[in-house]
Design a protein around this motif. Structure first.
Motif, PDB file in Angstrom:
ATOM      1  N   GLN A 254       0.815  -1.215   0.000  1.00  0.00           N
ATOM      2  CA  GLN A 254       0.000   0.000   0.000  1.00  0.00           C
ATOM      3  C   GLN A 254       0.849   1.266   0.000  1.00  0.00           C
ATOM      4  O   GLN A 254       0.394   2.326  -0.432  1.00  0.00           O
ATOM      5  CB  GLN A 254      -0.936   0.006   1.210  1.00  0.00           C
ATOM      6  CG  GLN A 254      -2.038  -1.037   1.131  1.00  0.00           C
ATOM      7  CD  GLN A 254      -3.036  -0.881   2.255  1.00  0.00           C
ATOM      8  OE1 GLN A 254      -3.588   0.197   2.460  1.00  0.00           O
ATOM      9  NE2 GLN A 254      -3.277  -1.954   2.999  1.00  0.00           N
TER      10      GLN A 254
ATOM     11  N   ARG B 212      -8.076  -9.753   4.502  1.00  0.00           N
ATOM     12  CA  ARG B 212      -9.397  -9.153   4.712  1.00  0.00           C
ATOM     13  C   ARG B 212     -10.297  -9.659   3.599  1.00  0.00           C
ATOM     14  O   ARG B 212      -9.814 -10.139   2.573  1.00  0.00           O
ATOM     15  CB  ARG B 212      -9.314  -7.619   4.664  1.00  0.00           C
ATOM     16  CG  ARG B 212      -8.641  -7.118   3.408  1.00  0.00           C
ATOM     17  CD  ARG B 212      -8.408  -5.635   3.443  1.00  0.00           C
ATOM     18  NE  ARG B 212      -7.451  -5.268   4.449  1.00  0.00           N
ATOM     19  CZ  ARG B 212      -6.129  -5.375   4.297  1.00  0.00           C
ATOM     20  NH1 ARG B 212      -5.644  -5.905   3.188  1.00  0.00           N
ATOM     21  NH2 ARG B 212      -5.309  -4.978   5.244  1.00  0.00           N
TER      22      ARG B 212
ATOM     23  N   HIS C 145     -13.713  -4.934  -0.880  1.00  0.00           N
ATOM     24  CA  HIS C 145     -13.250  -3.663  -1.441  1.00  0.00           C
ATOM     25  C   HIS C 145     -12.996  -3.778  -2.935  1.00  0.00           C
ATOM     26  O   HIS C 145     -13.226  -2.848  -3.693  1.00  0.00           O
ATOM     27  CB  HIS C 145     -11.982  -3.196  -0.729  1.00  0.00           C
ATOM     28  CG  HIS C 145     -10.887  -4.211  -0.701  1.00  0.00           C
ATOM     29  ND1 HIS C 145     -10.878  -5.247   0.202  1.00  0.00           N
ATOM     30  CD2 HIS C 145      -9.792  -4.373  -1.469  1.00  0.00           C
ATOM     31  CE1 HIS C 145      -9.802  -5.991  -0.010  1.00  0.00           C
ATOM     32  NE2 HIS C 145      -9.131  -5.482  -1.009  1.00  0.00           N
TER      33      HIS C 145
ATOM     34  N   ARG D 289      -4.855   1.497  -4.293  1.00  0.00           N
ATOM     35  CA  ARG D 289      -4.890   0.781  -3.020  1.00  0.00           C
ATOM     36  C   ARG D 289      -5.534  -0.593  -3.191  1.00  0.00           C
ATOM     37  O   ARG D 289      -5.091  -1.581  -2.585  1.00  0.00           O
ATOM     38  CB  ARG D 289      -5.651   1.605  -1.978  1.00  0.00           C
ATOM     39  CG  ARG D 289      -5.486   1.040  -0.571  1.00  0.00           C
ATOM     40  CD  ARG D 289      -6.130   1.915   0.470  1.00  0.00           C
ATOM     41  NE  ARG D 289      -5.840   1.385   1.797  1.00  0.00           N
ATOM     42  CZ  ARG D 289      -6.414   1.816   2.904  1.00  0.00           C
ATOM     43  NH1 ARG D 289      -7.299   2.806   2.848  1.00  0.00           N
ATOM     44  NH2 ARG D 289      -6.104   1.282   4.064  1.00  0.00           N
TER      45      ARG D 289
ATOM     46  N   PRO E 101      -4.895  -2.173   9.027  1.00  0.00           N
ATOM     47  CA  PRO E 101      -5.478  -1.800   7.724  1.00  0.00           C
ATOM     48  C   PRO E 101      -4.462  -1.378   6.673  1.00  0.00           C
ATOM     49  O   PRO E 101      -4.767  -1.426   5.481  1.00  0.00           O
ATOM     50  CB  PRO E 101      -6.421  -0.633   8.082  1.00  0.00           C
ATOM     51  CG  PRO E 101      -6.757  -0.842   9.520  1.00  0.00           C
ATOM     52  CD  PRO E 101      -5.496  -1.386  10.126  1.00  0.00           C
ATOM     53  N   ILE E 102      -3.268  -0.957   7.087  1.00  0.00           N
ATOM     54  CA  ILE E 102      -2.286  -0.501   6.090  1.00  0.00           C
ATOM     55  C   ILE E 102      -1.074  -1.421   6.024  1.00  0.00           C
ATOM     56  O   ILE E 102      -0.084  -1.092   5.374  1.00  0.00           O
ATOM     57  CB  ILE E 102      -1.828   0.940   6.386  1.00  0.00           C
ATOM     58  CG1 ILE E 102      -1.076   1.038   7.717  1.00  0.00           C
ATOM     59  CG2 ILE E 102      -3.017   1.892   6.358  1.00  0.00           C
ATOM     60  CD1 ILE E 102      -0.355   2.368   7.916  1.00  0.00           C
TER      61      ILE E 102
ATOM     62  N   ARG F 206      -7.342   3.180  15.032  1.00  0.00           N
ATOM     63  CA  ARG F 206      -7.098   2.401  13.817  1.00  0.00           C
ATOM     64  C   ARG F 206      -6.581   3.320  12.710  1.00  0.00           C
ATOM     65  O   ARG F 206      -7.087   4.429  12.504  1.00  0.00           O
ATOM     66  CB  ARG F 206      -8.373   1.705  13.348  1.00  0.00           C
ATOM     67  CG  ARG F 206      -8.895   0.668  14.308  1.00  0.00           C
ATOM     68  CD  ARG F 206      -8.071  -0.606  14.289  1.00  0.00           C
ATOM     69  NE  ARG F 206      -8.408  -1.466  13.171  1.00  0.00           N
ATOM     70  CZ  ARG F 206      -7.859  -2.683  12.988  1.00  0.00           C
ATOM     71  NH1 ARG F 206      -6.926  -3.123  13.834  1.00  0.00           N
ATOM     72  NH2 ARG F 206      -8.204  -3.426  11.969  1.00  0.00           N
TER      73      ARG F 206
ATOM     74  N   ASP G 227      -5.952   4.110   8.828  1.00  0.00           N
ATOM     75  CA  ASP G 227      -6.471   3.713   7.520  1.00  0.00           C
ATOM     76  C   ASP G 227      -5.841   4.486   6.372  1.00  0.00           C
ATOM     77  O   ASP G 227      -6.224   4.326   5.229  1.00  0.00           O
ATOM     78  CB  ASP G 227      -7.996   3.893   7.487  1.00  0.00           C
ATOM     79  CG  ASP G 227      -8.634   3.141   6.326  1.00  0.00           C
ATOM     80  OD1 ASP G 227      -8.323   1.939   6.155  1.00  0.00           O
ATOM     81  OD2 ASP G 227      -9.408   3.757   5.578  1.00  0.00           O
ATOM     82  N   ASP G 228      -4.852   5.290   6.652  1.00  0.00           N
ATOM     83  CA  ASP G 228      -4.159   6.055   5.617  1.00  0.00           C
ATOM     84  C   ASP G 228      -2.822   5.374   5.326  1.00  0.00           C
ATOM     85  O   ASP G 228      -1.951   5.319   6.205  1.00  0.00           O
ATOM     86  CB  ASP G 228      -3.918   7.477   6.098  1.00  0.00           C
ATOM     87  CG  ASP G 228      -3.156   8.330   5.081  1.00  0.00           C
ATOM     88  OD1 ASP G 228      -2.880   7.831   3.973  1.00  0.00           O
ATOM     89  OD2 ASP G 228      -2.827   9.489   5.413  1.00  0.00           O
TER      90      ASP G 228
END
Length: 435
Positions: free
Chosen positions: A257, A330, A334, A356, A382-383, A408, A410-411
């Motif tokens: 990512q 996951r 998405h 992403r 998440p990243i 959390r 997420d970036d």
């Protein structure tokens, strides 16, 4: 030596990649393409023609809007038309980098011809120093030639960056490699996990004998990163879980990512095309270009669908072999959402959402990364890609050290936005908004 500055600004890369052919003068045991290098009958072994290479470069520049390119082999300096190809790339505004082991740089006229042809910089594969390097690459005297070549580049002002694979043999020398980079005014050092990409995906080639555990990697890697940071040299660590290094170095950690935000890494859009076998072979026509205008996402979305269908079948066997405490990164919701929405993502504008999604697929589907039972407790999940499935089958994932007490994250740029990155003068305008 071309001018450069450093910036914390993060934009999506516009760098493409070209594999000329898997012909090489070394035999690094961790090479992604070792089988293809050893087999002269493999369709990707011989170098392609200059005309085919030029065609691919033309498409990278004018179809995919790339403005830089990594040219690699095998060993691209063995390609008889390498100087003509470099000159062509310069002519069309595709600034050329050569990824090389550097042995041929020891020849008197090679560096001069590279500079005259217009090479932008060299990405030198430094996987050890002295006899250790010779052992890693399988050629006595290789390190001496590499150091002679490095010295010639310094004399001529050709910018250098380093790639170092984190093999077991290299670990005791990471600080020596870092010091070499500092002493030789190397601009960037990349530390790369020994991962099972391409030919290395055969699990019989990887074991505890040649793959270091992350707990073995962390101490010497941290020491090397400390040394480089103190000297102001950019350092990047690729394909390791974010929790493996101390918090002070998480701004150097690049999973899938984060990769598109490194200007020296490859654009996922054009990489998806040049990575296909027709673009790696000597003969034959190239495969269709990935659509940018006909329908946003276009052919690229269809390729993602096929990749999902082809790769997911590997998961049941992998999971049954390592136990039920691990799970896929996951759900693929998405990606399914992108398939359904289609026009909501505009590839021509390099939509970060699409990049992403591609990053997640590369980790989750192509490389079969897994999370351990500890990972859901981590703010950075998440990243972070997690642990490569092949690595888990050897070592498990008990080394996971969750980041607790944080919201959390997420970036993808959360940590790397604090890293100063090298940016060449030719890129000031589009990256920094300078005229």
């Amino acid at each position: 030596m071309n001018a450069y500055t450093k910036t914390k600004k993060k934009v999506l890369t516009r760098r493409g990649v070209l594999w000329l052919g898997q012909t090489c003068n070394l035999r690094c045991h961790f090479c992604y393409f070792l089988d293809r290098i050893n087999s002269q009958d493999h369709p990707e072994h011989p170098f392609m023609t200059l005309d085919k290479a030029k065609y691919i470069c033309h498409q990278l520049r004018y179809h995919y809007d790339n403005n830089a390119i990594d040219i690699q082999g095998g060993e691209p300096l063995l390609f008889k038309d390498i100087y003509k190809l470099i000159s062509y790339c310069r002519q069309i505004g595709l600034y050329p980098t050569i990824i090389t082991n550097g042995l041929l740089l020891a020849k008197k006229d090679v560096c001069e011809q590279l500079k005259d042809a217009g090479v932008r910089d060299l990405l030198l594969s430094v996987h050890g120093v002295g006899e250790t390097y010779d052992q890693v690459v399988g050629v006595p005297g290789a390190s001496k030639k590499q150091m002679e070549g490095l010295a010639r580049c310094r004399e001529l002002g050709i910018p250098i960056r380093f790639n170092t694979v984190l093999s077991k043999l290299a670990l005791p020398q990471l600080t020596a490699i870092a010091q070499l980079a500092i002493d030789s005014q190397t601009r960037v050092v990349n530390f790369i996990a020994f991962n099972p990409f391409e030919d290395q995906s055969d699990q019989t080639k990887r074991s505890r004998e040649n793959v270091p555990a992350y707990t073995e990697v962390a101490p010497p890697l941290t020491a090397a990163l400390d040394l480089l940071e103190a000297a102001g040299v950019e350092a990047n660590v690729r394909y390791l879980p974010l929790c493996i290094v101390p918090p002070r170095h998480r701004n150097s950690m690049y999973n899938f990512q984060q990769l598109p935000y490194d200007l020296h890494e490859w654009d996922y859009m054009s990489w998806s095309w040049t990575g296909e076998q027709p673009q790696r072979m000597r003969g034959g026509t190239c495969s269709p270009l990935i659509s940018l205008k006909d329908s946003p996402g276009g052919i690229w979305i269809d390729k993602l669908k096929l990749m999902v269908a082809d790769k997911l079948r590997h998961y049941p066997r992998l999971l049954s072999s390592i136990g039920s405490t691990y799970h896929r990164l996951r759900p693929l919701a998405h990606v399914e959402r992108l398939f359904q929405e289609g026009g909501a993502v505009n590839f021509a504008k390099r939509d970060p959402a699409l990049y992403r999604a591609n990053a997640r697929l590369r980790a989750e589907v192509h490389c079969r990364y897994l999370y351990s039972s500890k990972c859901p407790q981590c703010a950075g999940q998440p990243i972070c890609d997690g642990f490569h499935g092949d690595y888990v089958s050897i070592f498990g994932a008990d080394e996971a050290d969750p980041m607790r007490g944080l919201p959390r994250i997420d970036d993808p740029c959360h940590f790397i936005q604090e890293q100063d990155k090298v940016i060449e003068e030719e890129d000031y305008g589009w990256v920094l908004g300078r005229e």
